[in-house]
Design a protein around this motif. Structure first.
Motif, short mmCIF file in Angstrom:
data_model
loop_
_atom_site.label_atom_id
_atom_site.label_comp_id
_atom_site.label_asym_id
_atom_site.label_seq_id
_atom_site.Cartn_x
_atom_site.Cartn_y
_atom_site.Cartn_z
N UNK A 16 77.21 -1.06 96.51
CA UNK A 16 78.06 -0.78 95.35
C UNK A 16 78.97 -1.96 95.05
N UNK A 17 79.35 -2.07 93.80
CA UNK A 17 80.35 -3.03 93.35
C UNK A 17 81.14 -2.39 92.22
N UNK A 18 82.38 -2.83 92.09
CA UNK A 18 83.17 -2.41 90.94
C UNK A 18 83.62 -3.65 90.17
N UNK A 19 83.21 -3.73 88.94
CA UNK A 19 83.63 -4.81 88.06
C UNK A 19 84.88 -4.39 87.30
N UNK A 20 85.72 -5.37 87.05
CA UNK A 20 86.94 -5.13 86.27
C UNK A 20 86.97 -6.09 85.08
N UNK A 21 87.53 -5.63 84.02
CA UNK A 21 87.70 -6.44 82.81
C UNK A 21 89.12 -6.22 82.33
N UNK A 67 75.86 4.09 87.37
CA UNK A 67 77.01 3.32 86.92
C UNK A 67 77.98 4.25 86.21
N UNK A 68 79.26 3.92 86.34
CA UNK A 68 80.30 4.66 85.65
C UNK A 68 81.27 3.69 84.99
N UNK A 69 81.47 3.85 83.71
CA UNK A 69 82.46 3.03 83.00
C UNK A 69 83.73 3.85 82.85
N UNK A 70 84.85 3.20 83.02
CA UNK A 70 86.13 3.88 82.88
C UNK A 70 87.16 2.89 82.38
N UNK A 71 88.32 3.40 82.03
CA UNK A 71 89.36 2.52 81.55
C UNK A 71 90.72 3.02 81.99
N UNK A 77 92.79 -2.45 81.46
CA UNK A 77 91.58 -2.80 82.20
C UNK A 77 90.48 -1.77 81.99
N UNK A 78 89.26 -2.28 81.90
CA UNK A 78 88.06 -1.45 81.86
C UNK A 78 87.26 -1.76 83.13
N UNK A 81 81.93 0.82 87.62
CA UNK A 81 81.57 1.15 89.01
C UNK A 81 80.05 1.22 89.09
N UNK A 82 79.49 0.41 89.97
CA UNK A 82 78.04 0.34 90.10
C UNK A 82 77.65 0.80 91.49
N UNK A 83 76.77 1.75 91.56
CA UNK A 83 76.32 2.31 92.83
C UNK A 83 74.80 2.21 92.92
N UNK A 84 74.30 2.28 94.14
CA UNK A 84 72.86 2.25 94.39
C UNK A 84 72.20 1.09 93.65
N UNK A 85 72.76 -0.08 93.83
CA UNK A 85 72.26 -1.26 93.13
C UNK A 85 70.87 -1.64 93.60
N UNK A 86 70.09 -2.15 92.68
CA UNK A 86 68.74 -2.63 92.97
C UNK A 86 68.65 -4.10 92.53
N UNK A 87 67.65 -4.81 93.00
CA UNK A 87 67.49 -6.20 92.56
C UNK A 87 67.37 -6.32 91.04
N UNK A 88 66.89 -5.28 90.38
CA UNK A 88 66.78 -5.31 88.92
C UNK A 88 68.15 -5.29 88.23
N UNK A 89 69.19 -4.96 88.96
CA UNK A 89 70.54 -4.98 88.39
C UNK A 89 71.19 -6.36 88.46
N UNK A 90 70.57 -7.28 89.15
CA UNK A 90 71.14 -8.61 89.28
C UNK A 90 71.19 -9.31 87.93
N UNK A 91 72.36 -9.81 87.59
CA UNK A 91 72.56 -10.44 86.28
C UNK A 91 73.99 -10.94 86.19
N UNK A 92 74.27 -11.67 85.14
CA UNK A 92 75.65 -11.95 84.77
C UNK A 92 76.12 -10.79 83.89
N UNK A 93 77.21 -10.19 84.28
CA UNK A 93 77.75 -9.05 83.55
C UNK A 93 78.92 -9.51 82.68
N UNK A 94 78.89 -9.09 81.44
CA UNK A 94 79.90 -9.44 80.48
C UNK A 94 80.61 -8.19 79.97
N UNK A 95 81.92 -8.28 79.86
CA UNK A 95 82.63 -7.21 79.19
C UNK A 95 82.93 -7.64 77.76
N UNK A 96 83.06 -6.67 76.91
CA UNK A 96 83.30 -6.94 75.50
C UNK A 96 84.20 -5.86 74.92
#
Length: 126
Positions: A16-21, A67-71, A77-78, A81-96
């Motif tokens: 799991x990872x949690x991204x913040x924006x 995945x769960x998006x929250x704010x 901040x937005x 939350x990413x859980x049960x990640x797979x290699x297919x989820x690998x990428x650069x993630x952008x918030x907008x």
């Protein structure tokens, strides 16, 4: 508004990872927000979006249930939350973000967003 994304990193498959924006310059409460991702050699794709009202969200089918998006408007901040990640989820993630009058409006169309963060890299090892 300026957006700063962080939280990416290297994680094993199933992890799991949690991204913040975090926004600066203006309050994020007037904006709908979204997360997009771009893997090497692929086009940018929609991941998740949240309206000004946090209960109004949308997910790409590929991340639904994982995945769960929250704010947190108090923190400007937005999160993603990413859980049960797979290699297919690998990428650069952008918030907008896009300013919107409606409390329940969001978009999965990247062209509708006019403020973007710099991206944070997520790597998933198998």
């Amino acid at each position: 508004v300026q957006l700063q994304a962080c939280g990416g990193g290297l994680v094993q498959a199933g992890g799991s990872l949690r991204l913040s924006c975090t926004a600066s310059g203006r309050t994020l409460s007037s904006y709908a927000a979204g997360w997009f991702r771009q893997a090497p050699g692929k086009e940018r794709e929609f991941v998740a979006a949240v309206a000004r009202m946090e209960s109004s969200t949308r997910y790409a089918d590929s991340v639904k249930g994982r995945f769960t998006i929250s704010r947190d408007n108090a923190k400007n901040t937005v999160y993603l939350q990413m859980r049960n990640l797979t290699p297919e989820d690998a990428a650069v993630y952008y918030c907008a973000a896009v300013q919107t009058a409606g409390y329940y409006s969001y978009s999965s169309d990247a062209a509708r967003y006019d403020h973007w963060g710099q991206g944070t890299l997520v790597t998933v090892s198998s």
